[in-house]
Motif scaffolding. Structure first.
Motif, mmCIF file in Angstrom:
data_model
loop_
_atom_site.group_PDB
_atom_site.id
_atom_site.type_symbol
_atom_site.label_atom_id
_atom_site.label_comp_id
_atom_site.label_asym_id
_atom_site.label_seq_id
_atom_site.Cartn_x
_atom_site.Cartn_y
_atom_site.Cartn_z
ATOM 1 N N PRO A 131 69.147 -2.695 49.146
ATOM 2 C CA PRO A 131 69.089 -2.046 47.825
ATOM 3 C C PRO A 131 69.517 -3.029 46.735
ATOM 4 N N PRO A 132 68.951 -2.898 45.567
ATOM 5 C CA PRO A 132 69.325 -3.825 44.478
ATOM 6 C C PRO A 132 70.788 -3.631 44.071
ATOM 7 N N THR A 133 71.338 -4.743 43.675
ATOM 8 C CA THR A 133 72.737 -4.689 43.209
ATOM 9 C C THR A 133 72.802 -3.947 41.871
ATOM 10 N N PRO A 134 73.608 -2.905 41.830
ATOM 11 C CA PRO A 134 73.665 -2.153 40.558
ATOM 12 C C PRO A 134 74.297 -3.002 39.461
ATOM 13 N N VAL A 135 73.690 -2.960 38.328
ATOM 14 C CA VAL A 135 74.202 -3.685 37.155
ATOM 15 C C VAL A 135 74.905 -2.674 36.256
ATOM 16 N N PRO A 136 76.178 -2.884 36.065
ATOM 17 C CA PRO A 136 76.876 -1.906 35.205
ATOM 18 C C PRO A 136 76.328 -1.968 33.789
ATOM 19 N N PRO A 137 76.264 -0.858 33.145
ATOM 20 C CA PRO A 137 75.744 -0.862 31.764
ATOM 21 C C PRO A 137 76.688 -1.630 30.837
ATOM 22 N N THR A 138 76.079 -2.284 29.875
ATOM 23 C CA THR A 138 76.869 -3.022 28.879
ATOM 24 C C THR A 138 77.529 -2.024 27.933
ATOM 25 N N PRO A 139 78.870 -2.098 27.866
ATOM 26 C CA PRO A 139 79.526 -1.125 26.964
ATOM 27 C C PRO A 139 79.183 -1.408 25.510
ATOM 28 N N VAL A 140 78.867 -0.385 24.827
ATOM 29 C CA VAL A 140 78.553 -0.488 23.396
ATOM 30 C C VAL A 140 79.752 0.043 22.623
ATOM 31 N N PRO A 141 80.377 -0.844 21.852
ATOM 32 C CA PRO A 141 81.550 -0.342 21.103
ATOM 33 C C PRO A 141 81.130 0.727 20.111
ATOM 34 N N PRO A 142 81.963 1.707 19.936
ATOM 35 C CA PRO A 142 81.609 2.761 18.971
ATOM 36 C C PRO A 142 81.577 2.215 17.551
ATOM 37 N N THR A 143 80.662 2.740 16.796
ATOM 38 C CA THR A 143 80.556 2.343 15.389
ATOM 39 C C THR A 143 81.688 3.001 14.609
ATOM 40 N N PRO A 144 82.529 2.154 13.963
ATOM 41 C CA PRO A 144 83.643 2.779 13.224
ATOM 42 C C PRO A 144 83.131 3.609 12.055
ATOM 43 N N VAL A 145 83.695 4.738 11.937
ATOM 44 C CA VAL A 145 83.330 5.644 10.839
ATOM 45 C C VAL A 145 84.480 5.641 9.843
ATOM 46 N N PRO A 146 84.237 5.142 8.641
ATOM 47 C CA PRO A 146 85.349 5.129 7.670
ATOM 48 C C PRO A 146 85.767 6.552 7.330
ATOM 49 N N PRO A 147 87.058 6.731 7.110
ATOM 50 C CA PRO A 147 87.509 8.087 6.756
ATOM 51 C C PRO A 147 86.981 8.516 5.394
ATOM 52 N N THR A 148 86.685 9.757 5.324
ATOM 53 C CA THR A 148 86.198 10.303 4.053
ATOM 54 C C THR A 148 87.377 10.463 3.101
ATOM 55 N N PRO A 149 87.317 9.776 1.953
ATOM 56 C CA PRO A 149 88.467 9.905 1.030
ATOM 57 C C PRO A 149 88.572 11.326 0.488
ATOM 58 N N VAL A 150 89.761 11.790 0.476
ATOM 59 C CA VAL A 150 90.029 13.133 -0.054
ATOM 60 C C VAL A 150 90.708 12.960 -1.401
ATOM 61 N N PRO A 151 90.061 13.378 -2.475
ATOM 62 C CA PRO A 151 90.716 13.207 -3.790
ATOM 63 C C PRO A 151 91.974 14.060 -3.865
ATOM 64 N N PRO A 152 92.996 13.544 -4.545
ATOM 65 C CA PRO A 152 94.229 14.343 -4.661
ATOM 66 C C PRO A 152 94.008 15.592 -5.511
ATOM 67 N N THR A 153 94.696 16.599 -5.115
ATOM 68 C CA THR A 153 94.614 17.852 -5.869
ATOM 69 C C THR A 153 95.435 17.718 -7.140
ATOM 70 N N PRO A 154 94.795 17.873 -8.298
ATOM 71 C CA PRO A 154 95.580 17.714 -9.539
ATOM 72 C C PRO A 154 96.619 18.820 -9.672
ATOM 73 N N VAL A 155 97.781 18.415 -10.051
ATOM 74 C CA VAL A 155 98.875 19.370 -10.254
ATOM 75 C C VAL A 155 99.119 19.465 -11.755
ATOM 76 N N PRO A 156 98.909 20.628 -12.344
ATOM 77 C CA PRO A 156 99.141 20.735 -13.803
ATOM 78 C C PRO A 156 100.618 20.558 -14.110
ATOM 79 N N PRO A 157 100.923 19.913 -15.223
ATOM 80 C CA PRO A 157 102.343 19.730 -15.571
ATOM 81 C C PRO A 157 103.001 21.067 -15.899
ATOM 82 N N THR A 158 104.231 21.138 -15.521
ATOM 83 C CA THR A 158 104.997 22.355 -15.807
ATOM 84 C C THR A 158 105.428 22.329 -17.269
#
Length: 294
Positions: A131-158
């Motif tokens: 039987p043919p020698t199994p060739v392990p699959p080449t690992p594909v690094p995951p594509t980094p997903v940048p975090p979605t920026p969350v805008p700060p919640t404006p706080v009205p001045p007291t």
């Protein structure tokens, strides 16, 4: 039973076919088939491939141990129904392997466990596919997903309420400020006329060289109406004389003889303000004095 490398006769071949004789191959993958079934009187034939030699051993002692080399066969006739377990020890150079098999015999027959048959030449066995020698699959690094920026919640001045500041009331002075009356006049008492002593001394009595004598004090300031009293405390004759243009007024004490017991004196009251430069008429100009009248 010793093996024979003779080629089987036609009669032997017909006997195997008539008794449904199975064949077992001992090779690098094990025993194939590992379990066979046949009727009593049937013959099982073992052949060897991939090994230099093998040892065929019956676990129940149905047949004596047999050594089979590559390309040879061994056959055994089973006459008694039952199950016959066996194992094979295979050698290939320094490597050694052990495989297990089973023979099941059905039907009824008399006699012993079986009769070995004449070995037959090996049947060519096709090479075992690798039987043919199994060739392990080449690992594909995951594509980094940048975090979605969350805008700060404006706080009205007291809201901070302003601190109330009370109004400052500045007093307004009245426009018609009364003028205070002038202070009452001060009745400053006028000092009474005073008498000021002046000593007439000899030169030996002076702290610093003063010739034949001096007035002590040399300068005197007085008020109008005051009196100056001269006293001769020395051992010589002296005078206190203001004549000519010595000042606004003039006077002359005359000779004042020395007297240790009762020294002579002369007094003069000044009624006119001004500066008076007077002398001792006997020892002028070295013995002189000044009186300032205010």
């Amino acid at each position: 039973m010793p093996l024979s490398l003779a080629v089987p006769t036609a009669a032997a071949s017909r006997h195997h076919a008539a008794t449904n004789d199975p064949r077992v191959l001992i090779y690098g993958g094990g025993v194939r088939p590992a379990s066979v079934s046949l009727a009593a009187g049937g013959v099982v034939t073992w052949s060897v491939d991939d090994f230099d030699r093998v040892t065929l051993v019956s676990d129940t002692g149905a047949w004596p141990s047999q050594t089979i080399h590559e390309g040879q066969r061994y056959s055994y006739t089973f006459t008694t129904p039952g199950s016959y377990a066996y194992h094979v020890t295979a050698s290939d150079g320094d490597e050694q392997y052990t495989y297990h098999g089973m023979v099941s015999v059905t039907g009824s027959s008399g006699g012993g466990g079986g009769v070995p048959t004449t070995p037959v030449p090996p049947t060519p066995v096709p090479p075992t596919p690798v039987p043919p020698t199994p060739v392990p699959p080449t690992p594909v690094p995951p594509t980094p997903v940048p975090p979605t920026p969350v805008p700060p919640t404006p706080v009205p001045p007291t809201p901070v309420p302003p601190t109330p500041v009370p109004p400052t009331k500045t007093p307004v002075p009245p426009t018609n400020t009364p003028v205070p009356p002038p202070p009452p006049p001060t009745n400053t008492p006028v000092p009474a006329p005073a008498t000021h002593p002046v000593a007439l001394i000899d030169g030996a009595q002076c702290a610093t060289p003063c010739g034949n004598g001096a007035f002590n004090p040399l300068t005197l300031t007085i008020r109008t109406g005051d009196t100056v009293k001269w006293t001769n405390t020395g051992t010589n004759y002296h005078t206190a004389t203001c004549s000519g243009s010595c000042g606004p007024a003039t006077w002359d004490s005359g000779l004042m003889a020395p007297n240790a017991t009762t020294p002579p004196t002369y007094s003069y009251t000044f009624t006119v303000a001004g500066t008076y430069n007077y002398v001792c008429s006997l020892h002028a100009p070295g013995m002189a004095g000044t009186i300032v009248v205010q």
